[in-house]
Design an enzyme around this catalytic site. Structure first.
Site, PDB file in Angstrom:
ATOM      1  N   ARG A   1       0.879  -1.181   0.000  1.00 32.44           N
ATOM      2  CA  ARG A   1       0.000   0.000   0.000  1.00 32.44           C
ATOM      3  C   ARG A   1       0.912   1.225   0.000  1.00 32.44           C
ATOM      4  O   ARG A   1       1.711   1.399   0.922  1.00 32.44           O
ATOM      5  CB  ARG A   1      -0.902  -0.003   1.229  1.00 32.44           C
ATOM      6  CG  ARG A   1      -1.597   1.332   1.433  1.00 32.44           C
ATOM      7  CD  ARG A   1      -2.725   1.269   2.441  1.00 32.44           C
ATOM      8  NE  ARG A   1      -3.852   0.544   1.918  1.00 32.44           N
ATOM      9  CZ  ARG A   1      -5.069   0.557   2.465  1.00 32.44           C
ATOM     10  NH1 ARG A   1      -5.300   1.266   3.559  1.00 32.44           N
ATOM     11  NH2 ARG A   1      -6.052  -0.144   1.933  1.00 32.44           N
TER      12      ARG A   1
ATOM     13  N   HIS B   1      -7.351   0.811  -6.447  1.00 29.40           N
ATOM     14  CA  HIS B   1      -7.506  -0.112  -5.316  1.00 29.40           C
ATOM     15  C   HIS B   1      -8.146  -1.393  -5.877  1.00 29.40           C
ATOM     16  O   HIS B   1      -9.303  -1.709  -5.605  1.00 29.40           O
ATOM     17  CB  HIS B   1      -8.395   0.551  -4.260  1.00 29.40           C
ATOM     18  CG  HIS B   1      -8.303  -0.068  -2.892  1.00 29.40           C
ATOM     19  ND1 HIS B   1      -7.479  -1.138  -2.602  1.00 29.40           N
ATOM     20  CD2 HIS B   1      -8.946   0.239  -1.728  1.00 29.40           C
ATOM     21  CE1 HIS B   1      -7.619  -1.456  -1.328  1.00 29.40           C
ATOM     22  NE2 HIS B   1      -8.498  -0.637  -0.778  1.00 29.40           N
TER      23      HIS B   1
ATOM     24  N   CYS C   1     -16.380   1.051   0.711  1.00 26.85           N
ATOM     25  CA  CYS C   1     -15.168   0.253   0.947  1.00 26.85           C
ATOM     26  C   CYS C   1     -14.737   0.306   2.409  1.00 26.85           C
ATOM     27  O   CYS C   1     -14.008  -0.569   2.862  1.00 26.85           O
ATOM     28  CB  CYS C   1     -14.041   0.725   0.038  1.00 26.85           C
ATOM     29  SG  CYS C   1     -13.669   2.481   0.228  1.00 26.85           S
TER      30      CYS C   1
ATOM     31  N   ARG D   1     -13.090  -9.169   1.055  1.00 26.42           N
ATOM     32  CA  ARG D   1     -11.687  -8.829   0.801  1.00 26.42           C
ATOM     33  C   ARG D   1     -10.812 -10.050   1.102  1.00 26.42           C
ATOM     34  O   ARG D   1      -9.852 -10.339   0.382  1.00 26.42           O
ATOM     35  CB  ARG D   1     -11.253  -7.660   1.693  1.00 26.42           C
ATOM     36  CG  ARG D   1     -11.895  -6.319   1.369  1.00 26.42           C
ATOM     37  CD  ARG D   1     -11.405  -5.774   0.060  1.00 26.42           C
ATOM     38  NE  ARG D   1      -9.961  -5.602   0.039  1.00 26.42           N
ATOM     39  CZ  ARG D   1      -9.279  -4.590   0.598  1.00 26.42           C
ATOM     40  NH1 ARG D   1      -9.920  -3.623   1.204  1.00 26.42           N
ATOM     41  NH2 ARG D   1      -7.961  -4.532   0.519  1.00 26.42           N
TER      42      ARG D   1
ATOM     43  N   ASP E   1     -17.446   6.435  -1.120  1.00 28.03           N
ATOM     44  CA  ASP E   1     -16.166   6.358  -0.402  1.00 28.03           C
ATOM     45  C   ASP E   1     -15.956   7.724   0.261  1.00 28.03           C
ATOM     46  O   ASP E   1     -16.686   8.685  -0.037  1.00 28.03           O
ATOM     47  CB  ASP E   1     -15.043   6.035  -1.410  1.00 28.03           C
ATOM     48  CG  ASP E   1     -13.675   5.866  -0.757  1.00 28.03           C
ATOM     49  OD1 ASP E   1     -13.612   5.695   0.483  1.00 28.03           O
ATOM     50  OD2 ASP E   1     -12.654   5.905  -1.484  1.00 28.03           O
TER      51      ASP E   1
ATOM     52  N   GLN F   1      -9.782  -4.178  -3.650  1.00 29.21           N
ATOM     53  CA  GLN F   1     -11.075  -3.721  -3.150  1.00 29.21           C
ATOM     54  C   GLN F   1     -12.152  -3.932  -4.210  1.00 29.21           C
ATOM     55  O   GLN F   1     -13.177  -4.572  -3.961  1.00 29.21           O
ATOM     56  CB  GLN F   1     -10.975  -2.222  -2.797  1.00 29.21           C
ATOM     57  CG  GLN F   1     -12.280  -1.621  -2.325  1.00 29.21           C
ATOM     58  CD  GLN F   1     -12.675  -2.136  -0.963  1.00 29.21           C
ATOM     59  OE1 GLN F   1     -11.898  -2.066  -0.022  1.00 29.21           O
ATOM     60  NE2 GLN F   1     -13.875  -2.661  -0.830  1.00 29.21           N
TER      61      GLN F   1
HETATM   62  N1  NVA Z   1     -10.109   6.433  -1.152  1.00 26.18           N
HETATM   63  C1  NVA Z   1      -9.726   5.979   0.160  1.00 26.18           C
HETATM   64  C2  NVA Z   1      -9.894   4.500   0.262  1.00 26.18           C
HETATM   65  C3  NVA Z   1      -9.562   3.916   1.597  1.00 26.18           C
HETATM   66  C4  NVA Z   1      -9.730   2.427   1.628  1.00 26.18           C
HETATM   67  C5  NVA Z   1      -8.287   6.393   0.439  1.00 26.18           C
HETATM   68  O1  NVA Z   1      -7.446   6.277  -0.466  1.00 26.18           O
HETATM   69  O2  NVA Z   1      -8.003   6.840   1.551  1.00 26.18           O
HETATM   70  N1   CP Z   2     -11.147  -0.643   2.410  1.00 27.22           N
HETATM   71  C1   CP Z   2      -9.880  -0.636   2.842  1.00 27.22           C
HETATM   72  O1   CP Z   2      -8.930  -0.810   2.067  1.00 27.22           O
HETATM   73  O2   CP Z   2      -9.742  -0.453   4.185  1.00 27.22           O
HETATM   74  P1   CP Z   2      -8.398  -0.216   4.997  1.00 27.22           P
HETATM   75  O3   CP Z   2      -7.891   1.161   4.642  1.00 27.22           O
HETATM   76  O4   CP Z   2      -8.803  -0.325   6.442  1.00 27.22           O
HETATM   77  O5   CP Z   2      -7.415  -1.265   4.603  1.00 27.22           O
END
Ligand code: NVA
Ligand code: CP
Length: 310
Positions: A108, A135, A270, A298, A230, A138
């Site tokens: 990540r 993502h 998500c 997931r 989201d 997801q």
């Molecule tokens: N769009 C959000 C998704 C988190 C799972 C982010 O990137 O923070």
């Molecule tokens: N949806 C998702 O990726 O959650 P986290 O940021 O908690 O991993």
């Protein structure tokens, strides 16, 4: 598991054909059934997978660790802030070192190009656990959830209301490959990029799906089977949070907006949710919400991704 997917990285859904994405979903369904029957198969017995985080995570961190464990492998969950990366070691050198120890890298990251650099310099699969661009784990898990709830993906109308962000990009690209109709409603200036919409439109021609981008949330959710949202400010955009809350207010998923979708619409997020901002408590906790089934999936989709690639 014999597969032509072995050895490949998983950076963006656009790198896979419809048949390949369907294969991930099919294997996830099978693994989920086996899991509930107490028959997890140890497809990665004795292997090791590194799971790296530049940003916070609850679902991704835990579901990957559990997925790797249930496949019989050792998960090494690491914060990049505790690695030499923080002191200037390059991504390239990190990739070259990791491939000597582990069989796959899940990461990540802030910038998508970090994933590309990892993948270009490691001979083992690199899996995108979220970047600023996409993502894909997801979204693929979400398509598994939609298939479970609606019985099919073809022709399902998915309306995403909110920021044209990483999650929206993956839903658009994956949806257009898998044959869903995807409509996106974002405020002016916060739509998905032209490049992503062009990619989705080119896939949509093959899958006969429809892509629709609008600034009107009511238009987007009209007759929708799925409403998805989201957060309005993603990780790394904390300084813009207040400004965004003002701009995005008309894009909240609430009971009034739901009335414009099909009566059996499902609501997805998500997570993590900012309750009272992009979605009300009433909807998130209400009868249309499938967010916790979505979070569970997931785990199952990531087991399929790991087992097929590594
Ligand atoms: N769009 C959000 C998704 C988190 C799972 C982010 O990137 O923070
Ligand atoms: N949806 C998702 O990726 O959650 P986290 O940021 O908690 O991993």
């Amino acid at each position: 598991m014999a597969t032509k997917l072995r050895g490949r990285s998983f950076l963006c859904l656009k790198d896979f054909t419809r048949e390949e994405l369907e294969e991930f979903i099919f294997q996830a369904e099978k693994m989920k059934t086996d899991h509930y029957a107490g028959k997890d198969e140890k497809f990665l017995d004795g292997k090791t997978v590194a799971v790296l985080f530049e940003k916070p995570s609850t679902r991704t961190r835990i579901s990957f660790a559990v997925a790797i464990h249930e496949l019989g492998a050792l998960p090494l969950v690491l914060e990049t802030s505790n690695m030499q990366l923080i002191r200037g070691e390059t991504i390239t050198d990190t990739a070259k070192v990791l491939e000597r120890y582990v069989h796959g890298i899940v990461a990540r990251v802030y910038e998508h190009r970090t994933l590309k650099e990892l993948a270009a310099n490691a001979s083992i699969p690199v899996i995108n656990a979220l970047s600023d661009y996409s993502h894909p784990c997801q979204a693929l898990g979400d398509f598994l959830t939609i298939k479970e709830k609606k019985g099919t993906l073809k022709g399902v109308k998915l309306a995403y209301v909110g920021d044209g962000n990483n999650v929206a990009n993956s839903l658009l690209i994956g949806g257009s490959i898998l044959g869903l109709d995807v409509s996106i409603a974002s405020p002016k200036g916060y739509e998905p990029s032209k490049e992503v919409v062009e990619i989705a439109n080119s896939f949509a021609k093959f899958s006969n799906s429809r892509i629709f981008i609008t600034n009107d949330p009511y238009e987007a959710v009209k007759d929708a089977d799925v409403i998805y949202t989201d957060v309005w400010a993603s990780m790394g955009q904390e300084a813009e949070h207040e400004k965004r809350v003002e701009i995005f207010r008309p894009y909240q998923i609430n009971s009034e907006l739901l009335k414009h979708a099909k009566v059996d619409v499902i609501v997805m997020h998500c997570l993590p949710a900012h309750r009272g901002e992009e979605i009300t408590d009433e909807v998130l906790d209400g009868p249309h919400s499938v967010v916790f089934d979505q979070a569970e999936n997931r785990l199952h989709i990531q087991k399929a991704i790991l087992a097929l690639l590594i």
